[in-house]
Write an enzyme that holds these catalytic residues in place. Sequence first.
Site, PDB file in Angstrom:
ATOM      1  N   SER A  19       0.807  -1.358  -0.078  1.00  0.00           N
ATOM      2  CA  SER A  19       0.238   0.123   0.060  1.00  0.00           C
ATOM      3  C   SER A  19       0.879   1.447   0.094  1.00  0.00           C
ATOM      4  O   SER A  19       1.749   1.303  -0.759  1.00  0.00           O
ATOM      5  CB  SER A  19      -0.832  -0.003   1.202  1.00  0.00           C
ATOM      6  OG  SER A  19      -1.982   0.842   1.033  1.00  0.00           O
ATOM      7  N   HIS A  66      -2.290  -1.272  -4.929  1.00  0.00           N
ATOM      8  CA  HIS A  66      -3.980  -1.156  -4.814  1.00  0.00           C
ATOM      9  C   HIS A  66      -4.316   0.179  -5.044  1.00  0.00           C
ATOM     10  O   HIS A  66      -3.575   1.197  -4.680  1.00  0.00           O
ATOM     11  CB  HIS A  66      -4.373  -2.095  -3.701  1.00  0.00           C
ATOM     12  CG  HIS A  66      -4.400  -1.224  -2.202  1.00  0.00           C
ATOM     13  ND1 HIS A  66      -5.244  -1.245  -1.391  1.00  0.00           N
ATOM     14  CD2 HIS A  66      -3.347  -0.535  -1.867  1.00  0.00           C
ATOM     15  CE1 HIS A  66      -5.076  -0.626  -0.410  1.00  0.00           C
ATOM     16  NE2 HIS A  66      -3.778  -0.015  -0.719  1.00  0.00           N
TER      17      HIS A  66
END
Length: 256
Positions: free
Chosen positions: A109, A133
């Site tokens: 992330s 993501h």
Amino acid sequence: MPGTKKRFMACRDGAHATVERFYEFKNETETTVDLYFYGDIVSDWWGAWQEEDQYPEAIKNFLAEAGGKDLNIYINSGGGSVFAGIAIYNMLKRYQGKKTVHVDALAGSIASVIAFADSDMPTIPSNAYLMIHKPWAGCEGNATELRKMAETLDAVESGIWSIYAEHLAEGVDIETVKGLMEAETWLNGSQAAEYFRVKVGEENTIAAAVQDYTKLYCHNAPKEILEPEGAAGQQDTGEQERRKEIVSLAMEYMAR
């Protein structure tokens, strides 16, 4: 654990809580110092539930104390607050000393963005992961508020694209990376090198740090890192519930 250390006195009135910050540099030499991201990326010291968690003010103070020395940066983090992570990335990029980044097991992330603060190319072992993501946030409210949150997340994502775009491997375009983000993609070191300018390091034995943020928003995490051998039972139930409550509140408001 290396990194920021904190002593604080908590009280019922948060406005009068006091905190004394101090830093313990590990493996410091005349020219280098180590910096560890081995926990969640959070907004401030109050959200740093574990001493391994990092936040912008702590990094700002760390860099001031480092005084321009070269940094060896070690990452094993599932991410956390997008805004905090981007602030940390920008501070590291501005820092005058050379930055050498090693992904010890996981840069997930927003921690994947921090990995690209390397002065050249981050090193990712063949058995470590870079996870990318679309940004995620909890939200509640009416239709107008939900649309505003979606617009905010779109704007945040475009900022992340601009960082990734600076570090693409030859022949890769950002549209490809957008597709990987849409699908929540976990790339080991060798796979990451197909899309980004990274060095593939030798395999290591460090377990990936899968914190509460990761478990909350990830759907495609490899099974072996979600339940590493011996991990079960390390944290008592009450502690887990308190962390889940704090993480849920943080994720709900981080993008507002």
